[in-house]
Design a protein around this motif. Sequence first.
Motif, mmCIF file in Angstrom:
data_model
loop_
_atom_site.group_PDB
_atom_site.id
_atom_site.type_symbol
_atom_site.label_atom_id
_atom_site.label_comp_id
_atom_site.label_asym_id
_atom_site.label_seq_id
_atom_site.Cartn_x
_atom_site.Cartn_y
_atom_site.Cartn_z
ATOM 1 N N LEU A 94 0.802 -1.200 0.057
ATOM 2 C CA LEU A 94 0.179 0.010 -0.006
ATOM 3 C C LEU A 94 0.786 1.028 0.015
ATOM 4 C CD1 LEU A 94 -2.909 0.436 0.417
ATOM 5 C CD2 LEU A 94 -2.339 0.470 2.758
ATOM 6 N N GLY A 95 0.696 2.234 -0.931
ATOM 7 C CA GLY A 95 1.150 3.442 -0.721
ATOM 8 C C GLY A 95 0.691 4.459 -1.621
ATOM 9 N N PRO A 96 0.847 5.857 -1.372
ATOM 10 C CA PRO A 96 0.039 6.879 -2.242
ATOM 11 C C PRO A 96 0.942 6.717 -3.814
ATOM 12 C CG PRO A 96 1.194 7.857 -0.571
ATOM 13 C CD PRO A 96 1.600 6.182 -0.331
ATOM 14 N N ASN A 97 -0.020 7.354 -4.544
ATOM 15 C CA ASN A 97 0.594 7.447 -6.031
ATOM 16 C C ASN A 97 2.226 7.773 -5.915
ATOM 17 O OD1 ASN A 97 -2.421 8.980 -6.946
ATOM 18 N ND2 ASN A 97 -1.598 6.864 -7.606
ATOM 19 N N GLY A 98 2.834 7.214 -6.724
ATOM 20 C CA GLY A 98 4.571 7.454 -6.824
ATOM 21 C C GLY A 98 5.218 6.929 -5.595
ATOM 22 N N ALA A 99 4.708 6.095 -4.921
ATOM 23 C CA ALA A 99 5.502 5.775 -3.628
ATOM 24 C C ALA A 99 6.684 4.804 -3.864
ATOM 25 C CB ALA A 99 4.327 5.161 -2.678
ATOM 26 N N GLY A 100 6.259 4.047 -5.144
ATOM 27 C CA GLY A 100 7.545 3.108 -5.366
ATOM 28 C C GLY A 100 6.967 1.656 -5.531
ATOM 29 N N LYS A 101 5.598 1.481 -5.554
ATOM 30 C CA LYS A 101 5.013 0.167 -5.597
ATOM 31 C C LYS A 101 5.460 -0.677 -6.880
ATOM 32 C CE LYS A 101 0.783 1.935 -4.885
ATOM 33 N NZ LYS A 101 0.986 3.078 -4.765
ATOM 34 N N SER A 102 4.983 0.343 -8.118
ATOM 35 C CA SER A 102 5.575 -0.444 -9.244
ATOM 36 C C SER A 102 6.716 -0.640 -9.530
ATOM 37 C CB SER A 102 4.820 0.379 -10.232
ATOM 38 O OG SER A 102 3.515 0.457 -10.377
ATOM 39 N N THR A 103 7.691 0.144 -8.868
ATOM 40 C CA THR A 103 9.232 0.282 -9.190
ATOM 41 C C THR A 103 9.554 -1.037 -8.541
ATOM 42 O OG1 THR A 103 9.337 2.519 -9.496
ATOM 43 C CG2 THR A 103 11.205 1.230 -9.142
ATOM 44 N N SER A 138 -8.854 0.798 2.126
ATOM 45 C CA SER A 138 -10.213 0.058 2.264
ATOM 46 C C SER A 138 -10.106 -1.154 1.362
ATOM 47 C CB SER A 138 -11.234 0.987 1.638
ATOM 48 O OG SER A 138 -11.029 1.452 0.218
ATOM 49 N N GLU A 139 -9.685 -1.115 0.183
ATOM 50 C CA GLU A 139 -9.575 -2.327 -0.623
ATOM 51 C C GLU A 139 -8.631 -3.268 -0.188
ATOM 52 O OE1 GLU A 139 -11.311 -3.082 -3.306
ATOM 53 O OE2 GLU A 139 -10.478 -5.100 -3.247
ATOM 54 N N VAL A 140 -7.522 -3.115 0.440
ATOM 55 C CA VAL A 140 -6.531 -3.844 1.074
ATOM 56 C C VAL A 140 -7.110 -4.624 2.400
ATOM 57 C CG1 VAL A 140 -4.265 -4.158 2.294
ATOM 58 C CG2 VAL A 140 -4.459 -2.856 -0.024
ATOM 59 N N ALA A 141 -7.489 -3.756 3.005
ATOM 60 C CA ALA A 141 -8.045 -4.295 4.414
ATOM 61 C C ALA A 141 -9.159 -5.547 4.115
ATOM 62 C CB ALA A 141 -9.013 -3.281 5.127
ATOM 63 N N LEU A 142 -10.062 -5.521 2.926
ATOM 64 C CA LEU A 142 -11.041 -6.570 2.614
ATOM 65 C C LEU A 142 -10.350 -7.616 2.142
ATOM 66 C CD1 LEU A 142 -13.771 -4.299 1.142
ATOM 67 C CD2 LEU A 142 -13.855 -5.697 3.184
ATOM 68 N N THR A 143 -8.743 -7.590 1.528
ATOM 69 C CA THR A 143 -8.524 -8.594 1.043
ATOM 70 C C THR A 143 -7.202 -9.230 1.614
ATOM 71 O OG1 THR A 143 -9.196 -7.337 -1.152
ATOM 72 C CG2 THR A 143 -7.820 -9.462 -1.512
ATOM 73 N N ALA A 144 -6.334 -8.276 2.240
ATOM 74 C CA ALA A 144 -4.959 -8.843 2.467
ATOM 75 C C ALA A 144 -4.897 -9.511 3.965
ATOM 76 C CB ALA A 144 -4.094 -7.713 2.224
ATOM 77 N N ASP A 145 -4.073 -10.186 4.190
ATOM 78 C CA ASP A 145 -3.462 -10.685 5.402
ATOM 79 C C ASP A 145 -2.393 -9.647 6.191
ATOM 80 O OD1 ASP A 145 -5.072 -13.460 5.486
ATOM 81 O OD2 ASP A 145 -3.812 -13.335 3.654
ATOM 82 N N ASP A 146 -1.426 -9.434 5.165
ATOM 83 C CA ASP A 146 -0.132 -9.068 5.941
ATOM 84 C C ASP A 146 -0.206 -7.686 5.032
ATOM 85 O OD1 ASP A 146 0.589 -10.902 7.160
ATOM 86 O OD2 ASP A 146 2.299 -11.620 5.993
ATOM 87 N N LEU A 147 0.357 -6.576 5.679
ATOM 88 C CA LEU A 147 0.477 -5.148 5.208
ATOM 89 C C LEU A 147 1.620 -4.343 4.915
ATOM 90 C CD1 LEU A 147 -1.923 -3.155 4.251
ATOM 91 C CD2 LEU A 147 -1.883 -2.869 6.758
ATOM 92 N N VAL A 148 2.119 -3.915 3.846
ATOM 93 C CA VAL A 148 3.539 -3.500 3.822
ATOM 94 C C VAL A 148 2.972 -1.933 3.240
ATOM 95 C CG1 VAL A 148 5.608 -3.220 2.345
ATOM 96 C CG2 VAL A 148 4.743 -5.520 3.174
ATOM 97 N N ILE A 149 3.382 -1.006 3.962
ATOM 98 C CA ILE A 149 3.077 0.301 3.547
ATOM 99 C C ILE A 149 4.394 1.190 3.126
ATOM 100 C CG2 ILE A 149 1.976 2.517 4.457
ATOM 101 C CD1 ILE A 149 0.239 0.986 6.282
ATOM 102 N N ILE A 150 4.150 1.632 1.972
ATOM 103 C CA ILE A 150 5.418 2.342 1.356
ATOM 104 C C ILE A 150 5.057 3.685 1.198
ATOM 105 C CG2 ILE A 150 4.977 1.779 -0.906
ATOM 106 C CD1 ILE A 150 7.928 1.274 -1.492
ATOM 107 N N GLY A 151 5.991 4.768 1.356
ATOM 108 C CA GLY A 151 5.756 6.109 0.950
ATOM 109 C C GLY A 151 7.057 6.721 0.560
ATOM 110 N N GLN A 152 7.241 7.399 -0.451
ATOM 111 C CA GLN A 152 8.293 8.099 -0.947
ATOM 112 C C GLN A 152 9.602 7.007 -1.063
ATOM 113 O OE1 GLN A 152 9.169 11.978 0.586
ATOM 114 N NE2 GLN A 152 7.553 12.771 -0.987
ATOM 115 N N GLY A 153 9.262 5.859 -1.550
ATOM 116 C CA GLY A 153 10.307 4.867 -1.651
ATOM 117 C C GLY A 153 10.776 3.924 -0.503
ATOM 118 N N ARG A 154 10.465 4.389 0.641
ATOM 119 C CA ARG A 154 10.754 3.746 1.825
ATOM 120 C C ARG A 154 9.611 3.061 2.398
ATOM 121 N NH1 ARG A 154 15.410 6.725 4.635
ATOM 122 N NH2 ARG A 154 16.217 7.983 2.852
ATOM 123 N N ILE A 155 10.069 1.763 3.062
ATOM 124 C CA ILE A 155 8.723 1.006 3.703
ATOM 125 C C ILE A 155 8.604 1.957 5.120
ATOM 126 C CG2 ILE A 155 8.379 -1.029 5.149
ATOM 127 C CD1 ILE A 155 8.391 -1.401 2.058
#
Length: 365
Positions: free
Chosen positions: A63-72, A218-235
Amino acid sequence: MIEIQGLTKSFGRTRGGGARGTQAGRGGTVPGSAARRGAAGGARKAIDHVTFTAEDGKVTGFLGPNGAGKSTTMRAALGLIRPDEGSALIDGRPIGRIEAPMRVVGAVLDAKSAHPGRSAYAHLRALALTNGIGRKRVDEIIDMTGLAAVRQRPAGQFSLGMSQRLSIAAALLGDPHNLVLDEPVNGLDPEGVKWVRELCRYYASQGRAVLLSSHLMSEVALTADDLVIIGQGRILETTTVNAFVAEHSRHSIRVVTPDPAKLYAIFAHAAGVSVMPAARAAGDPAEGQAFRIVGADLKATADVFARAGLVIYQFLEERASLEEAYMALTHTAVEYASTVPDGRNVAIENRPQGNVQNRPQEVTR
Ligand SMILES: Nc1ncnc2c1ncn2[C@@H]1O[C@H](COP(=O)(O)OP(=O)(O)OP(=O)(O)O)[C@@H](O)[C@H]1O
């Protein structure tokens, strides 16, 4: 299992001065890249020592805002871009050393990845042929992903939702042990969203690893078990959905009273309880001032008000929504701030500063 260890990647100017990275699938310049560059104009890290594991038998929400680094992160894990540092192992091996990658990992990275002139069937059949997968499996997957009615239609004529289904079909084709899904519900209708959710849960229940990125808690909370939150390229946080819910579902009490002095006096010596002015909300009584009380038990507070003879016009229990707790965590790491028509900055003003409980106006009712 997908193990990501210290992945670091900078785009832009390299030490040698040349351009690095690929614009594949992005259609040109990436808007946020300039903002992430250092003061000297050199390369900034799109991801910075990203480390986490997507375990077998679990859906890991990324999980992370736009440009956080998920796709990279996902592209680097899949060997589509070369990281500057770090590594990724899929079922214990780097992707380059896996002989039949489609059987080990299926990925949804870009909804519009199919050739626009090629039919859904031809696209999947070509993928199957080059990966030693039989025709029967193509038919199976077409049915499973709801593409039967459009199987002969060129992919270029697909809506975003149908394209997303075709990407998912391609990811599932090899019946892989791991799934890497980058915002797979983008463009899907509610039925499609539910289907992806169930698909993720089904794959995890079979002991497979599912890495699912989203910018929606909201989407992740309904589907996931574990959660990794990223912001500006850092966990920012590695946790579980249950732990995140437990941590952020503490309640507060919203009170409207004409007697703020008495309210403050009641809690003046109550350890661990704080009383803060709250913004007025639509539907509030015309008279009185609104306050938020954090750290107090609901029933005990009602009793104490009755004993003290405090006049109240409103008494409500409130809980911070998960989305707000997530925004509180990532608000300093928002890459793309937006504005509303009156010029206010949404990405800053709508995000709680620090503890969500201390920002009354952002707590849902
Ligand atoms: N090929 C590229 N060239 C230059 N910069 C890039 C490239 N790919 C990503 N970036 C930059 O790297 C950062 C991370 O982008 P990335 O796409 O990984 O984020 P994201 O979390 O997937 O965002 P979104 O939710 O918007 O898809 C951003 O600042 C982006 O602009």
